[in-house]
Scaffold this active site. Sequence first.
Site, PDB file in Angstrom:
ATOM      1  N   ASN A 163       0.659  -0.970   0.341  1.00 45.87           N
ATOM      2  CA  ASN A 163      -0.012   0.155  -0.126  1.00 45.87           C
ATOM      3  C   ASN A 163       0.605   1.501   0.077  1.00 45.87           C
ATOM      4  O   ASN A 163       1.429   0.958   0.980  1.00 45.87           O
ATOM      5  CB  ASN A 163      -1.137   0.032   1.460  1.00 45.87           C
ATOM      6  CG  ASN A 163      -0.454  -0.080   2.329  1.00 45.87           C
ATOM      7  OD1 ASN A 163       0.297  -0.563   3.101  1.00 45.87           O
ATOM      8  ND2 ASN A 163      -1.059   1.007   3.421  1.00 45.87           N
TER       9      ASN A 163
ATOM     10  N   GLU B 180       0.397   5.033   0.956  1.00 44.81           N
ATOM     11  CA  GLU B 180      -0.704   6.446   0.965  1.00 44.81           C
ATOM     12  C   GLU B 180      -0.588   7.612   0.316  1.00 44.81           C
ATOM     13  O   GLU B 180       0.915   7.929   0.066  1.00 44.81           O
ATOM     14  CB  GLU B 180      -0.733   6.088   2.601  1.00 44.81           C
ATOM     15  CG  GLU B 180      -1.764   5.280   3.518  1.00 44.81           C
ATOM     16  CD  GLU B 180      -1.707   5.239   4.610  1.00 44.81           C
ATOM     17  OE1 GLU B 180      -2.408   4.523   4.919  1.00 44.81           O
ATOM     18  OE2 GLU B 180      -0.540   6.259   5.111  1.00 44.81           O
TER      19      GLU B 180
ATOM     20  N   CYS C   8      -3.756   0.937  -2.963  1.00 47.41           N
ATOM     21  CA  CYS C   8      -3.793  -0.398  -1.986  1.00 47.41           C
ATOM     22  C   CYS C   8      -2.528  -1.566  -2.540  1.00 47.41           C
ATOM     23  O   CYS C   8      -2.418  -1.391  -4.408  1.00 47.41           O
ATOM     24  CB  CYS C   8      -5.235  -1.385  -2.193  1.00 47.41           C
ATOM     25  SG  CYS C   8      -6.652  -0.386  -1.487  1.00 47.41           S
TER      26      CYS C   8
ATOM     27  N   GLU D   6      -2.797  -4.440  -3.069  1.00 46.96           N
ATOM     28  CA  GLU D   6      -3.261  -5.670  -4.241  1.00 46.96           C
ATOM     29  C   GLU D   6      -3.138  -5.040  -5.271  1.00 46.96           C
ATOM     30  O   GLU D   6      -3.238  -5.874  -6.406  1.00 46.96           O
ATOM     31  CB  GLU D   6      -4.939  -6.099  -3.704  1.00 46.96           C
ATOM     32  CG  GLU D   6      -5.173  -7.192  -2.243  1.00 46.96           C
ATOM     33  CD  GLU D   6      -5.788  -5.806  -0.997  1.00 46.96           C
ATOM     34  OE1 GLU D   6      -5.905  -6.792  -0.376  1.00 46.96           O
ATOM     35  OE2 GLU D   6      -4.783  -4.849  -1.303  1.00 46.96           O
TER      36      GLU D   6
ATOM     37  N   CYS E 215     -10.010  -4.812   0.353  1.00 41.34           N
ATOM     38  CA  CYS E 215     -11.291  -3.932   0.833  1.00 41.34           C
ATOM     39  C   CYS E 215     -12.208  -4.576  -0.536  1.00 41.34           C
ATOM     40  O   CYS E 215     -12.390  -4.609  -1.479  1.00 41.34           O
ATOM     41  CB  CYS E 215     -10.768  -2.268   0.322  1.00 41.34           C
ATOM     42  SG  CYS E 215      -9.979  -1.800  -1.390  1.00 41.34           S
TER      43      CYS E 215
ATOM     44  N   CYS F 165     -10.550  -3.234  -4.176  1.00 35.61           N
ATOM     45  CA  CYS F 165      -9.935  -4.556  -4.886  1.00 35.61           C
ATOM     46  C   CYS F 165     -10.419  -6.060  -4.848  1.00 35.61           C
ATOM     47  O   CYS F 165     -10.115  -6.851  -5.712  1.00 35.61           O
ATOM     48  CB  CYS F 165      -8.453  -4.996  -4.239  1.00 35.61           C
ATOM     49  SG  CYS F 165      -7.625  -3.137  -3.761  1.00 35.61           S
TER      50      CYS F 165
END
Length: 131
Positions: free
Chosen positions: A42, A44, A53, A55, A85, A88
């Site tokens: 991930n 940010e 993310c 994934e 999430c 994803c």
Amino acid sequence: MSVLPLLIQEAIKARAKAYAPYSRFSVGSALSCDGLIYSGCNVENAAYPLGSCAEAGAISAMIMAGMRKIDEVVVVGGDLPCTPCGGCRQKLREFANPDLKIYMVSAQGDVLLVRTLEQLLPDSFGPDHLV
């Protein structure tokens, strides 16, 4: 053929490289395609929620390598299962069948939870709906 032990190792390595200064919640992911492994972490961003993310990073690496079909996925978060999430889950569905196995693994490498994509995203809408 499962490459689960290698996927777990690569997802843990990816998690260690995550950029999560705001949430302090690092995530790593690794997926396999025809025995090859692609990983992501991930990332940010100060302009929340513009991060990406783990994934999504792994999927991008897979696409860059010319692959299109996911065989297995590992997601490594903290001590509790870190499920993909909603976004994803849909991204995974684009490149996998509903029976895709997704392993949620602890930072120490213990498998905490296993679900199929169908269990995480029931009655999904996928590419096959558009043909």
